[in-house]
Enzyme design. Structure first.
Site, PDB file in Angstrom:
ATOM      1  N   LYS A 153      41.970  44.708  34.668  1.00 33.67           N
ATOM      2  CA  LYS A 153      42.960  44.664  35.748  1.00 33.67           C
ATOM      3  C   LYS A 153      43.976  43.554  35.489  1.00 33.67           C
ATOM      4  O   LYS A 153      43.708  42.623  34.717  1.00 33.67           O
ATOM      5  CB  LYS A 153      42.250  44.430  37.085  1.00 33.67           C
ATOM      6  N   TYR A 184      63.402  16.746  37.725  1.00 33.01           N
ATOM      7  CA  TYR A 184      63.800  16.778  39.131  1.00 33.01           C
ATOM      8  C   TYR A 184      62.975  15.814  39.985  1.00 33.01           C
ATOM      9  O   TYR A 184      61.748  15.768  39.868  1.00 33.01           O
ATOM     10  CB  TYR A 184      63.618  18.186  39.702  1.00 33.01           C
TER      11      TYR A 184
HETATM   12  C1  LIG Z   1      37.720  41.249  38.934  1.00 34.57           C
HETATM   13  C2  LIG Z   1      36.451  41.941  39.218  1.00 34.57           C
HETATM   14  C3  LIG Z   1      35.374  41.870  38.317  1.00 34.57           C
HETATM   15  C4  LIG Z   1      35.367  40.953  37.108  1.00 34.57           C
HETATM   16  O1  LIG Z   1      35.124  39.630  37.532  1.00 34.57           O
HETATM   17  P1  LIG Z   1      34.926  38.447  36.469  1.00 34.57           P
HETATM   18  O2  LIG Z   1      34.422  37.316  37.259  1.00 34.57           O
HETATM   19  O3  LIG Z   1      36.275  38.196  35.879  1.00 34.57           O
HETATM   20  O4  LIG Z   1      33.963  38.972  35.462  1.00 34.57           O
HETATM   21  C5  LIG Z   1      34.261  42.647  38.567  1.00 34.57           C
HETATM   22  N1  LIG Z   1      34.209  43.448  39.659  1.00 34.57           N
HETATM   23  C6  LIG Z   1      35.220  43.519  40.546  1.00 34.57           C
HETATM   24  C7  LIG Z   1      35.083  44.394  41.737  1.00 34.57           C
HETATM   25  C8  LIG Z   1      36.359  42.763  40.381  1.00 34.57           C
HETATM   26  O5  LIG Z   1      37.352  42.823  41.270  1.00 34.57           O
END
Ligand SMILES: *Cc1c(COP(=O)(O)O)cnc(C)c1O
Length: 387
Positions: free
Chosen positions: A41, A273
């Site tokens: 993702k 800045y």
């Molecule tokens: C993002 C996510 C994962 C992976 O999590 P990590 O801690 O990066 O391994 C697994 N399951 C779901 C539902 C997620 O949203």
């Protein structure tokens, strides 16, 4: 952006696909009885979804996981096979596209089940559904009190040939804090909700609950499938679990920029800045041509670490949209000298975790937020190469 040719000089994120493949193999060895889902993702946590998904499948991952439907469809459009589960749905789906693209969908609630039934009837093919249980995270998922109705409706849809319930699943709240009381409580609730669904007649292909921290610390949570994101990219879910090296993982992303300028300045000179930094004496300043538009957190102003010409330097003053400054303490490296913001640590460079601590966040956010203006340059692309 995906490039394999000579990168532009300003900045680049090198993505080591041999490291990613090695992480997949290391993770599979730690969960030998479970299948592995590569969670890709959010553009594979900033690493580039398609090249990372392809490398993960080459190294033995059987499943890919995405949040949004668009992310899932992009994997299919790139020609990737393997199972894909997509879990972040809103009314309107598009469920039918998922059925036709052979993408598994997650259902937490009756509204979603109803939309899936309609889409399956229109498509003339059943949807593959994973029923999600809220075992304590309090985010997506079906509450235990509502589970019997969701299970009953799913079985009815299965009887009508509109869905196949292939998965029962849940997600942890505190798996990165080993021993947290919610962990055992969520596991117990998950076992009970799975047992109930199976008693009612659900025959899941996979039961799954573990993210990276649970996968690394809690073998009893592996079930049939583990969903690993951050560990795939070679980062530790939390310093409490150890460094990537402690966990046998190799950081995949190295963020580099080309020194744009090094110049002598007198003592008492304000920098960037707001003049939050003033040179303590006559010194040299180096200009690093990346800023918050590239995902460098402004919260790391005055604290972020950078390796320049073999020496660790610290962001001097504020990080601006496109650039920041480091105090080079009198050294004057040539413009074009490589500055490494974070990487594997192999050359003494900082880790993504160091930036996370500098900015008061987690390493997940540091890599995921690297902006689209920074080209991803893939190294060790071919599966035969060993990194
Ligand atoms: C993002 C996510 C994962 C992976 O999590 P990590 O801690 O990066 O391994 C697994 N399951 C779901 C539902 C997620 O949203």
């Amino acid at each position: 952006m995906t490039r394999t040719e000579t990168p532009p000089l300003r900045a680049r994120a090198e993505i080591d696909l041999a490291a990613l493949r090695a992480n997949v193999r290391a993770l599979r060895a730690r969960a030998p009885r479970a299948a592995l889902m590569a969670v890709v993702k959010s553009d594979a946590y900033g690493h580039g979804a398609v090249p990372c998904a392809r490398a993960a499948l080459e190294a033995g991952a059987e499943w890919l996981g995405t949040a949004t439907p668009e992310e899932a469809f992009a994997l299919r459009e790139a020609g990737l096979h393997g199972r894909v589960l997509c879990w972040l749905w809103t009314p309107g789906g598009p469920w039918r596209t998922a059925i036709e693209a052979d993408v598994d969908v997650s259902v937490s609630d009756l509204w979603a089940l109803e939309e899936v039934r309609e889409a399956a009837a229109a498509a003339g093919a059943p949807a593959r559904v994973h029923l999600k249980a809220d075992t304590g995270l309090g985010r997506a998922g079906c509450q235990p009190a509502d589970w019997p109705e969701l299970v009953a409706e799913a079985l009815r849809a299965e009887g009508d040939g509109l869905v196949t319930v292939v998965g029962l699943w849940s997600h942890f709240a505190c798996a990165d804090e080993p021993g947290h009381p919610s962990i055992a409580s969520q596991l117990g609730r998950f076992r009970a909700m799975v047992a109930y669904a199976e008693e009612q007649g659900v025959r899941p292909e996979v039961r799954h609950m573990a993210n990276s921290p649970a996968m690394l610390t809690l073998p009893e949570a592996h079930f049939d499938l583990v969903r690993t994101g951050i560990a795939l990219y070679g980062l530790s879910p939390s310093p409490e679990l150890g460094t990537p090296a402690d966990l046998g993982l190799h950081p995949v992303m190295t963020l580099k920029a080309s020194l744009a300028l090094a110049k002598q300045v007198p003592g008492g000179h304000g920098v960037s800045y707001g003049h939050k930094y003033t040179t303590p004496g006559s010194t040299t300043l180096g200009l690093i041509p990346v800023g918050y538009a590239d995902g460098i957190p402004r919260h790391a102003s005055g604290t972020g670490p950078v390796l320049v010409d073999g020496k660790l330097r610290t962001v001097a003053g504020r990080i601006a949209m496109d650039q920041f400054v480091v105090d080079l303490g009198g050294d004057e490296p040539a413009p074009g000298t490589e500055a490494i913001l974070f990487g594997s640590g192999e050359h003494g460079e900082p880790a993504a975790e160091d930036w996370a601590q500098a900015a008061g966040t987690i390493a997940y956010e540091i890599v995921t937020r690297i902006g689209s203006r920074v080209p991803r340059v893939y190294v060790n692309v071919n599966a035969e190469q060993v990194g």
